[in-house]
Design a protein around this motif. Structure first.
Motif, PDB file in Angstrom:
ATOM      1  N   CYS A  50     -64.222  43.132   0.019  1.00  0.00           N
ATOM      2  CA  CYS A  50     -65.388  43.584  -0.349  1.00  0.00           C
ATOM      3  C   CYS A  50     -66.499  43.601   0.891  1.00  0.00           C
ATOM      4  CB  CYS A  50     -65.801  42.721  -1.489  1.00  0.00           C
ATOM      5  SG  CYS A  50     -65.019  42.565  -2.815  1.00  0.00           S
ATOM      6  N   ASN A 105     -73.383  53.282  -2.845  1.00  0.00           N
ATOM      7  CA  ASN A 105     -73.921  54.595  -2.995  1.00  0.00           C
ATOM      8  C   ASN A 105     -74.930  54.861  -3.805  1.00  0.00           C
ATOM      9  OD1 ASN A 105     -72.726  55.478  -0.702  1.00  0.00           O
ATOM     10  ND2 ASN A 105     -71.256  56.541  -1.749  1.00  0.00           N
ATOM     11  N   VAL A 118     -62.356  48.450  -3.537  1.00  0.00           N
ATOM     12  CA  VAL A 118     -63.218  49.050  -2.611  1.00  0.00           C
ATOM     13  C   VAL A 118     -63.800  50.248  -3.009  1.00  0.00           C
ATOM     14  CG1 VAL A 118     -63.220  49.959  -0.212  1.00  0.00           C
ATOM     15  CG2 VAL A 118     -62.089  47.723  -0.838  1.00  0.00           C
ATOM     16  N   ASN A 119     -63.059  51.325  -3.487  1.00  0.00           N
ATOM     17  CA  ASN A 119     -63.443  52.574  -3.787  1.00  0.00           C
ATOM     18  C   ASN A 119     -64.524  52.303  -4.920  1.00  0.00           C
ATOM     19  OD1 ASN A 119     -61.881  54.267  -2.595  1.00  0.00           O
ATOM     20  ND2 ASN A 119     -60.675  54.709  -4.144  1.00  0.00           N
ATOM     21  N   ILE A 171     -67.702  50.915  -2.878  1.00  0.00           N
ATOM     22  CA  ILE A 171     -68.521  52.006  -2.386  1.00  0.00           C
ATOM     23  C   ILE A 171     -69.443  52.830  -2.995  1.00  0.00           C
ATOM     24  CG2 ILE A 171     -68.077  54.063  -0.826  1.00  0.00           C
ATOM     25  CD1 ILE A 171     -65.664  52.803   0.546  1.00  0.00           C
ATOM     26  N   PRO A 214     -67.391  47.452   1.938  1.00  0.00           N
ATOM     27  CA  PRO A 214     -68.638  48.249   1.647  1.00  0.00           C
ATOM     28  C   PRO A 214     -69.902  47.340   1.414  1.00  0.00           C
ATOM     29  CG  PRO A 214     -66.788  47.440   0.054  1.00  0.00           C
ATOM     30  CD  PRO A 214     -66.153  46.941   1.276  1.00  0.00           C
ATOM     31  N   LYS A 225     -71.825  47.789   4.601  1.00  0.00           N
ATOM     32  CA  LYS A 225     -72.427  49.140   4.532  1.00  0.00           C
ATOM     33  C   LYS A 225     -73.675  49.109   3.978  1.00  0.00           C
ATOM     34  CE  LYS A 225     -71.837  53.635   3.062  1.00  0.00           C
ATOM     35  NZ  LYS A 225     -71.359  54.405   1.963  1.00  0.00           N
ATOM     36  N   ARG A 247     -62.824  57.930  -0.663  1.00  0.00           N
ATOM     37  CA  ARG A 247     -62.212  57.385  -1.791  1.00  0.00           C
ATOM     38  C   ARG A 247     -60.707  58.020  -2.120  1.00  0.00           C
ATOM     39  NH1 ARG A 247     -65.622  59.211  -6.697  1.00  0.00           N
ATOM     40  NH2 ARG A 247     -67.075  57.817  -5.777  1.00  0.00           N
TER      41      ARG A 247
END
Lengths: 420, 229, 412
Positions: free
Chosen positions: A401, A303, A295-296, A299, A404, A407, C17
Motif C-alpha cells: 500500500c 486519483n 494496489v489498483n 491508485i 500508491p 503517490k 491498472r
C-alpha cells in the motif's frame, strides 16, 4: 493519529463493492496459503514422524561404516557399547546425558522364510518392546494378537508378510538367517501378533522379535545395529549433541561411532527442505499478486481524491500524515482480508485434519519403504500456521500500500486542488 | 398535436424518510421547431424536468406524451429506442469519451442509429462538425480541445442523428461568456436550419435572450411562460 | 464493431491498472508452462529410462509370467522355436530383438550379501535394443563369448567391487537347488536408470542358462521399435501369436510405466492447484478492474444510456475491455512461457544444488532435468485466459450497465 485512522475506516465505506473485492482477493490468497501450508506441514509431519519412528529417532548412533552398508543389513558393523562393554551400559550412560529422554535399541537383520517354491525375503527387527511402545506406540498398530514379550520365542509380523507366507497369528514359523560369522541357520518362532501400519512397505516385509531373542539366534549378545535417542522436542535435538560429544570423547576410545541428527544427515530431508523453501516463496508471490488487485483500487482512490488531498495539505496535513492515511486504508483491507482468509483457512484445515486427503492412487507403485510415506494426509490445524499467515498477509499488504500512498503524499497542494 | 405534452407532472424524491418534491405539477406543451429555454435558480427542478422529458426518469404522478405516445407505457427497450432515435442530449460537463477523437465521439452517436454506408456516415459526421465550426479539429481528442470546442462536439453529437428534440442541461455553465454565446448561436442556427426543437436550461440571463420561448421554473412549478416572436 | 473498437481503446485508459492484472495472468501462465514442461521432461526421461534400460519398446512374454514379472520366477519361460522366431522376424518395423533371462540372485563379495536381479543377455542383441553400453564408466561391456559380468557403479561401491574383481552370485535353479555363478567383472555402468546402478548384474545368457539349468529358455524377448509404433506393433505381434496358437503376448513399455504416469498425474494436480489459485486472483483482478472502470466512468455510462444505448451494448463494451486483458495476459504468459521453456529444453535445470542424490530414492533422474515441449498446453492456456476474462467480466459489466442513468450522469 487516531482521527486519521478513523477517517481511513470511514473512507473505506465510500464504495463498498470496491472495498469488498479487494478484501475478497486478499482473503482468497491468505486462505489458499493457510490451506497449502497446513497440507504441506501435514505431509511433512507424516513423513518426519515415520522417518523418526522407523529410521532415525531424533539422533541415531551407529557404527561409522554401517552408514554405507545399511542397505545390506550387514551385521558386521554393530554397536557393542563403549570399548565392547555392551549396548545396555552404553544406553545407560547416554540416558544420563542431559536432554536425552529415551534410548531405543534396534537390531536390524535380513531373514527369509522358505516356502515350497521360493524364499521370501524379510526384514527382522530385534526390539525392546517396552521402549518401542513408549516411542512408536507400536502396540497400537497390532490389529490381531499382541506385542512380543521379552524372553519369549515369539514374533509379530506385518499383515502383508503374513499373507505372503500364508500364515496366521498363532501358528509357528521357521526363520532363516545368516549370523555375522557367516553360518546359515534357522529358528522357529510363535507368531503372536499381526502388525498393520500405514506404510505398505513395512507391512510386506517387517517382523519384530524381542531383542534378546534376536541377539541369541544371531550369536551377538550385547550388540545392536543402532541406538535411537529421543529428546523432548525433535526440533531441538541438536542441543544435546555437545553433551553426547563430551560423553563419547570421554568413554569411547575407538571413535568408530557416528551420531546422525534426524534432520541433517539424511539426503531426503534436504530434498524436503528445498521444497519447503520453494513453497514459501510461492506463498509470498501469491499474496503479492493479490496485492496487485488492492494496489489498483488504492491508485484509483488516490486519483479520485486528488482534490481532497489538496484540501488536506491546505489544512496543514503533512505528507507523512497523508501517507499514513492512505497506507492505513490499505492496511485495514489487508487486516480484514487476512482475517477472513485465516478464519476460512482455519476451518478447512481443521476439517481436513480430521477427514484426511487420500493420495493412495498417486503413490501406487512407489516404493514406500524408501519414502516412508503414508498414503493419507491430514492437514495440520495449528494456531502457529494461522498466526503466521495472518501476519504475512497484513505485512505484505501494508508494504504494497505504501506505493500508491506515496503517490498521494507527494502531490503538490496547488496542483492537487487544481485538478478535477 | 404538440411534439411534447406534460400533464400535471409531479416528481418526488425519496431520501431516506424525507420526501423531497422536485416538481409539483407541471403542465407544458412544446411544438416542433421551438427554441425554448427553461430558466430558474438551482434547485428549481430544471434538471429533473429535462430528465423526465428525455425519458431518463419517470414522473411520480402525471403524464408525459412524446410524439403522442405515453412515455409511461413504454418498455425499457422502447425508452432506449426513443432516446436513440428521437432525442439528443447535451450536458453541462460535455461527457465526451476521452479515448475517442472529436470525429469518433460524433460517429459514436450515428453508429447507433444509422446503418447506411460507411462513406455516407463519414460525410454526415464531417458535415455536422463543419457546421458547428470544428473543421480541422476532427482528429483531436477531448483533452486537446477548449471548453467551447468540447461543447460544440457534444452538440454535433446530439445533432448528427437528426433527432426531433434536443435537450441541453446548462450547456453554457462551464463556459466563459464569449464561448457561451458561440454555443448558443450554433444551437439557434441549427434550430433554424434543421427545424430541430431545442429545450435548454440555464440560469444565465445573457443566454436566455436568444430563446423564442421563455419558461421560468420556481420551486418545481412554472411561474412564467412567454413566447417572443 | 464500433463498440468493439471503443472497448479496445478503453483498455488504454488505465494502463497501469490493466498491466498489473495482465502481469498476474502472465505470471500464472508462464510459471504453469515452465512447471508443466519440467514435469513432462521428467516424465519423458522416466519413460526413456524404462524403455532404454529395462523393457525395450515391447516385451514379449507368457501372459502368466507377465502377472508375476516382478517375482523373477523361473516359470512360464519362453522356449524359442521357429514359429516364434518367424512371427517376430516377419513383423516390420523392429529395430532390434533381444532375449533375456531374468533371475533372482544374491550377490556375495566374500563379506556381505545383497539381493540383486540377474539378467542373462546375449550382448550383441542387447546392444541393439538398450542403451546401457553408452554408460559404461569403467572397463567395458563383456565381449560376445566372454564369460564376464557388468554391474552398476552404486552396487560396486556398496560391495567394494572393482573391475576385474570376482563376484559370486548365489542362485536357485529351476529345480530349487542352490547354485553359484563365479564371474569376473568386466565393466561398471552408471546409467540414468537408478535400478541399473543399484541392483542389476548382467551376465552372458549362456552362463545364466547353464547355472539355472533352464535349457534354452528365456524370460522374455525385448524389442526395439521406432517410438510411436509400439501400439500397432504390439497388436500385430499378439495377433500373429494367436494365429500360430502360441501362448505369448506382447506388452508395450507403457504398461510398465503406469506408476510413473500416476505419480506425475499427482504432481500435475499440485501445480494445477497453484495455477488455479493464481488464476482466481486474476479473475478477481479483472472483476475489480471492471468495477473500478465503471465507477470512474459513471457519467459516461449515463451519457451512453442517454444516447439510447441498450444495456447489453454497454455490457459488451466493458466485456471487450476485460477480454482484452485476458488476451494480453494470455499472450504475454505464453510468450514468457515460450522463452522459459525454450531455455529449459536447451539448457535444462540442474537439480544438483537441491542436495541429495535423487536416484537413491527411486527418482529415475540424474543431475539435470530438461524441459519438454507441450504445445497443446499453450493453446489451452490461451483459450483458458480468454474464457476466464469473459466469464469474470460478465457480472461486473452488468452491474455497471444497470446503473440508473440519472444518478450516473450527475454522479449520484
Amino acid at each position: 493519529m487516531k482521527f486519521l485512522w478513523n477517517l481511513a475506516k470511514k473512507n473505506l465505506s465510500r464504495s463498498r463493492i470496491r472495498t469488498s473485492i479487494s478484501i475478497i482477493a486478499i482473503a482468497f490468497a491468505i486462505f489458499a496459503v493457510v490451506f497449502a501450508r497446513g497440507l504441506i506441514s501435514g505431509v511433512l509431519e507424516s513423513f518426519f514422524e515415520n522417518h523418526i519412528h522407523y529410521k532415525a529417532g531424533h539422533i541415531r548412533i551407529i557404527d561409522d561404516e554401517y552408514k554405507l552398508k545399511e542397505r545390506l543389513m550387514s551385521l558386521n558393523y554393530t554397536l557393542d557399547g563403549f570399548n565392547g562393554e555392551g549396548y545396555s551400559e552404553m544406553s545407560e550412560k547416554i540416558r544420563s546425558v542431559e536432554g536425552v529422554e529415551q534410548v531405543v535399541p534396534r537390531l536390524k537383520f535380513g531373514a527369509m522364510v522358505s516356502l515350497e517354491d521360493e524364499l521370501v525375503g524379510m526384514m527382522g527387527w530385534g526390539i525392546d518392546p517396552a521402549e518401542e511402545i513408549i516411542f512408536v506406540g507400536i502396540d497400537k498398530n497390532i490389529t490381531e494378537g499382541r506385542m512380543v514379550q521379552e524372553g519369549n520365542k515369539e514374533v509379530v509380523m506385518g499383515a502383508g508378510l503374513l499373507k505372503k507366507i500364508g500364515r496366521e497369528v498363532g501358528e509357528k514359523v521357521t526363520i532363516l538367517y545368516s549370523t555375522p560369522f557367516g553360518s546359515f541357520k534357522g529358528s522357529t518362532f510363535q507368531i503372536v501378533g499381526k502388525y498393520q501400519s500405514d506404510i505398505q512397505g513395512l507391512n510386506d516385509k517387517l517382523f519384530f522379535l524381542p531383542l534378546g531373542q534376536a541377539q541369541r539366534i544371531l550369536e551377538m549378545p550385547g550388540e545392536v545395529t543402532e541406538l535411537l535417542l529421543i529428546t523432548s522436542d525433535h526440533d531441538k535435538a541438536a542441543s544435546v549433541l555437545p553433551g553426547l560429544n563430551e560423553l563419547f570423547s570421554r568413554e569411547d576410545e575407538s571413535g568408530k561411532y557416528l551420531m546422525q541428527l534426524w534432520n541433517r544427515d539424511y539426503d531426503l530431508i534436504e530434498l524436503f527442505d528445498f521444497a519447503v523453501k520453494m513453497y514459501n516463496s510461492i506463498y509470498v508471490f501469491i499474496i503479492i499478486l493479490a496485492c496487485f488487485v488492492l494496489v489498483n483500487t488504492l491508485i484509483m482512490i488516490v486519483n479520485e481524491r486528488t482534490r481532497e488531498i489538496g484540501m488536506m495539505s491546505a489544512l496543514g496535513l503533512k505528507g507523512r500524515e497523508i501517507l499514513y492515511l492512505f497506507t492505513m486504508e490499505g492496511a485495514i483491507i489487508g487486516i480484514l482480508g487476512s482475517a477472513v482468509g485465516t478464519v476460512m483457512g482455519g476451518i478447512i484445515t481443521r476439517v481436513f485434519s480430521i477427514v484426511g486427503i487420500d493420495y493412495s492412487a498417486a503413490f501406487e507403485g512407489v516404493d514406500s519403504t524408501v519414502w516412508l510415506m503414508s498414503p493419507i494426509y491430514y492437514t495440520v490445524f495449528s494456531l502457529e500456521n494461522l498466526a503466521f499467515c495472518f501476519t504475512l498477509g497484513v505485512v505484505i499488504v501494508t508494504i504494497a500500500c505504501i506505493i500508491p500512498a506515496r503517490k498521494a503524499a507527494k502531490l503538490e497542494p496547488t496542483e492537487a486542488l487544481r485538478q478535477i | 398535436m404538440s411534439l411534447l405534452e406534460l400533464n400535471k407532472v409531479k416528481k418526488i424524491y425519496q431520501q431516506g424518510k424525507i420526501e423531497i418534491p422536485a416538481l409539483r405539477g407541471v403542465d407544458l406543451n412544446v411544438e416542433a421547431g421551438e427554441f425554448t429555454t427553461i430558466f430558474g435558480p438551482s434547485g428549481s427542478g430544471k434538471t429533473t424536468l429535462l430528465n423526465m422529458i428525455g425519458c431518463l426518469d419517470t414522473p411520480t404522478e402525471g403524464e408525459i406524451r412524446l410524439n403522442d405516445k405515453k412515455v409511461s407505457d413504454l418498455s425499457r427497450k422502447e425508452l432506449a429506442m426513443t432516446r436513440r432515435y428521437n432525442i439528443g442530449f447535451v450536458f453541462q460537463s460535455y461527457n465526451l469519451i476521452p479515448v475517442l477523437t472529436a470525429y469518433e465521439n460524433v460517429e459514436f452517436a450515428i453508429r447507433l442509429t444509422d446503418h447506411t454506408s460507411e462513406s455516407q456516415m463519414k460525410e454526415k459526421v464531417l458535415k455536422i462538425l463543419e457546421e458547428v465550426g470544428l473543421k480541422g479539429l476532427e482528429s483531436r481528442r477531448p483533452n486537446e480541445l477548449s471548453g467551447g470546442e468540447k461543447q460544440r462536439v457534444a452538440i454535433a453529437r446530439a445533432l448528427v442523428k437528426k433527432p426531433k428534440l434536443i435537450l441541453a442541461d446548462e450547456p453554457t455553465a462551464n463556459l466563459d461568456s464569449e464561448n457561451a454565446a458561440g454555443v448558443v448561436d450554433i444551437m439557434r442556427k441549427m434550430n433554424k436550419e434543421l427545424n430541430t426543437t431545442f429545450i435548454f436550461s440555464t440560469h444565465d440571463p445573457m443566454v436566455m435572450k436568444y430563446a423564442n420561448r421563455y419558461i421560468n421554473l420556481k420551486d418545481g412549478m412554472i411561474s412564467a411562460d412567454e413566447r417572443r416572436v | 464493431m464500433f463498440s468493439f473498437k471503443l472497448g479496445l481503446k478503453n483498455l488504454t485508459r488505465q494502463k497501469r491498472r490493466n498491466i498489473l492484472i495482465i502481469l498476474v495472468i502472465a505470471f500464472a501462465f508462464s510459471s504453469y508452462l515452465l512447471m508443466d514442461s519440467l514435469m513432462n521432461g521428467m516424465e519423458e526421461m522416466s519413460f526413456d529410462n524404462i524403455k532404454n534400460y529395462d523393457t525395450g519398446n515391447i516385451q514379449v512374454v507368457h501372459p502368466e509370467y507377465w502377472e508375476d514379472r516382478e517375482e523373477l520366477l523361473l516359470e512360464n519361460l519362453i522356449y524359442l522355436n521357429q514359429d516364434m522366431e518367424e512371427s517376430i522376424k516377419n513383423t516390420d518395423g523392429l529395430l532390434g530383438v533381444s532375449s533375456e533371462l531374468r533371475f533372482k540372485a544374491n550377490l556375495n563379495n566374500g563379506i556381505d550379501e545383497v539381493a540383486v536381479r540377474g539378467v542373462g543377455i546375449s550382448i550383441e542383441q542387447y546392444n541393439q535394443v538398450f542403451a546401457t553400453q553408452n554408460y559404461v564408466v569403467e572397463g567395458s561391456m563383456f565381449a560376445p563369448g566372454e564369460s564376464k559380468a557388468v554391474i552398476g557403479v552404486s552396487l560396486a561401491e556398496l560391495m567394494d567391487l572393482k573391475v576385474n574383481d570376482y563376484i559370486t552370485l548365489l542362485v536357485r535353479t529351476k529345480e530349487d537347488t542352490f547354485n553359484t555363478i563365479d564371474i569376473e567383472i568386466a565393466g561398471l555402468v552408471r546409467a540414468p536408470n537408478p535400478m541399473i546402478n543399484n541392483g542389476i548384474v548382467f551376465v552372458p545368457l549362456d552362463v545364466a542358462r547353464q547355472a539355472l539349468n533352464v535349457g534354452n529358455a528365456v524370460s522374455m524377448i525385448t524389442l526395439k521399435t521406432v517410438s510411436g509404433d509400439e501400439d500397432t506393433l504390439t497388436k500385430e505381434l499378439t495377433d500373429s501369436f494367436k494365429n500360430k496358437n502360441l501362448d505369448l503376448k506382447a506388452y508395450s513399455w507403457k504398461e510398465s510405466a503406469s506408476s510413473v504416469i500416476a505419480l506425475s498425474a499427482a504432481k500435475k494436480g499440485g501445480i494445477g492447484a497453484i495455477l488455479s489459485v493464481v488464476l482466481l486472483i486474476g479473475m478477481l483482478g479483472i472483476i475489480n478492474n471492471v468495477i473500478l472502470s465503471a465507477l470512474e466512468r459513471t457519467e459516461e455510462i449515463g451519457m451512453m444510456k442517454a444516447l439510447g444505448m441498450r444495456e447489453w451494448e454497454i455490457v459488451f463494451v466493458f466485456m471487450v475491455e476485460a477480454t482484452g486483458i485476458g488476451i494480453l495476459g494470455g499472450l504475454a504468459g505464453c510468450l514468457l512461457g515460450y522463452a522459459g521453456v525454450s531455455a529449459l529444453v536447451k539448457y535444462g535445470f540442474s537439480i544438483a544444488y537441491i542436495g541429495g542424490d535423487g536416484s537413491a530414492y527411486g527418482i529415475p533422474i540424474l543431475d539435470r532435468i530438461y524441459g519438454a515441449w507441450n504445445y497443446p498446453a499453450f493453446s489451452f492456456l490461451f483459450i483458458l485466459g480468454i474464457i476466464i476474462a469473459v466469464l469474470s467480466s460478465i457480472l461486473p459489466s452488468y452491474w455497471a450497465a444497470k446503473k440508473d442513468p440519472v444518478k450516473a450522469i450527475y454522479h449520484r
